[in-house]
Design an enzyme around this catalytic site. Structure first.
Site, PDB file in Angstrom:
ATOM      1  N   PRO A  27       0.799  -1.219   0.000  1.00  0.00           N
ATOM      2  CA  PRO A  27       0.000   0.000   0.000  1.00  0.00           C
ATOM      3  C   PRO A  27       0.836   1.275   0.000  1.00  0.00           C
ATOM      4  CG  PRO A  27      -0.606  -1.497   1.794  1.00  0.00           C
ATOM      5  CD  PRO A  27       0.695  -1.942   1.253  1.00  0.00           C
ATOM      6  N   GLU A  28       0.748   1.997  -1.067  1.00  0.00           N
ATOM      7  CA  GLU A  28       1.255   3.357  -1.095  1.00  0.00           C
ATOM      8  C   GLU A  28       0.034   4.260  -1.172  1.00  0.00           C
ATOM      9  OE1 GLU A  28       4.523   4.154  -3.712  1.00  0.00           O
ATOM     10  OE2 GLU A  28       5.261   2.102  -3.627  1.00  0.00           O
ATOM     11  N   HIS A 138      -4.435 -13.350  11.702  1.00  0.00           N
ATOM     12  CA  HIS A 138      -3.878 -12.077  11.242  1.00  0.00           C
ATOM     13  C   HIS A 138      -4.928 -10.973  11.224  1.00  0.00           C
ATOM     14  CE1 HIS A 138      -0.308 -14.272  10.264  1.00  0.00           C
ATOM     15  NE2 HIS A 138      -0.879 -14.964   9.311  1.00  0.00           N
TER      16      HIS A 138
END
Length: 316
Positions: A27-28, A138
């Site tokens: 993720p940017e 998770h």
DNA sequence: ACCGCACCCTGAGCGC
DNA sequence: TGCGCTCAGGGTGCGG
């Protein structure tokens, strides 16, 4: 994908593409923005009724007991993005800060996505057998709502993501030290920030207090499009190069947001990289492949502990 | 003040 | 078949 070995199940092309995305989908800014747009309608206006968490870890900057205390009963008033951070505004003027880190996935309960499965499952599971994802170890945070509708879940395999509650009126250094958003990057900004700096140009772009939102992939891409070698000392950038870098940062970010949003149909993009921008990549993860401009093999080096890709001919 | 780098984490992929 | 190793990197913090 390795096509030499027979797959247990005929692998449709979409599976191959998914595997490619998974490799490079961190993720940017664009991925965070696409996630924000998809999640906001499912979050804003709803009242949090329950907070369920995985065991405490450094993922929780605010520890689970306090998180529950602070969030239950609160209505979500908005969801904003600051660089790579998501910030949910709550109705008591406190805020909930979320960072997806490397592998964070924010999505709505009921989502079914290949991205939520292990690669083994992706390769062997028949498409018609795919069912909605169920929480696993998770899945660190689950928000339930008073309306009884779908929960919002935050899953993060590597736990580089973060959850932080910020009190009303309080500042948080993580946000206050961010530079202007990458979507509004200007040559003026880069020019001013780079003067007298000996840091490599790429590392300047990755500095979130200079420009917020640029990550490893788009830094490499913007540098290529600007003809600037990643290792160049920032202070040696010309004014024109600063202008080009700013324009190309905006360009690759906007283009990625467009393509990221367009390919998502009935499920929430879990880690944000479901778009097709990877098809347009010029250098990232293309080591040894021909430069699309001059044909020279793309080189890969390590810079600032990050894989760095560039064309030795096109980038000076 | 600035810069380089170790560290946190887990899973994929690969060599043997 | 499985073990052990390397690699992936966002952000923090520390040492030089």
């Amino acid at each position: 994908m390795d096509t030499d070995k027979p797959a247990k199940w005929p692998v449709p092309s979409v599976f191959m593409r998914v595997n490619l995305w998974f490799k490079s989908g961190m993720p940017e800014l664009p991925e965070v923005e696409v996630t924000r747009r998809k999640i906001a309608p499912r979050l804003v206006g709803r009242v949090i009724a329950g907070v369920h968490t995985a065991p405490d870890s450094y993922f929780f900057l605010t520890k689970p007991p306090e998180l529950k205390r602070r969030l239950v009963g609160r209505a979500v008033a908005g969801l904003e993005r600051h660089g790579k951070y998501l910030v949910a505004a709550l109705d008591d003027a406190s805020r909930l800060l979320l960072h997806l880190g490397m592998t964070g996935q924010l999505f709505v309960q009921g989502s079914s996505s290949l991205r939520l499965l292990s690669s083994t499952s992706r390769a062997t599971l028949k498409p018609e057998d795919q069912t909605a994802f169920t929480p696993d170890g998770h899945t660190h945070l689950r928000l339930a709502f008073e309306d009884g509708g779908p929960e919002v879940w935050f899953r993060d395999v590597r736990k580089f993501g973060k959850v932080l509650w910020i009190a009303r009126g309080a500042d948080d250094e993580r946000l206050s030290r961010l530079g202007p958003d990458a979507l509004t990057a200007t040559g003026d900004l880069l020019w001013a920030a780079s003067r007298g700096k000996t840091v490599a140009a790429k590392n300047l772009l990755l500095n979130q207090s200079v420009i917020a939102g640029v990550g490893n992939i788009y830094a490499d891409e913007a540098l290529f499009l600007s003809g600037v070698r990643p290792t160049r000392k920032a202070g040696k950038l010309t004014r024109k190069e600063c202008d080009a870098l700013a324009a190309n940062i905006r360009k690759v970010m906007q283009r990625s947001i467009e393509t990221g949003g367009s390919s998502i149909s009935d499920y929430i993009s879990p880690d944000g990289a479901d778009g097709s921008y990877q098809d347009e990549r010029q250098v990232y993860a293309r080591k040894g492949q021909a430069c699309r401009v001059c044909g020279t093999p793309i080189r890969k080096i390590t810079l600032g502990q990050r894989g760095t890709h560039f064309c030795g001919v096109c980038q000076k």
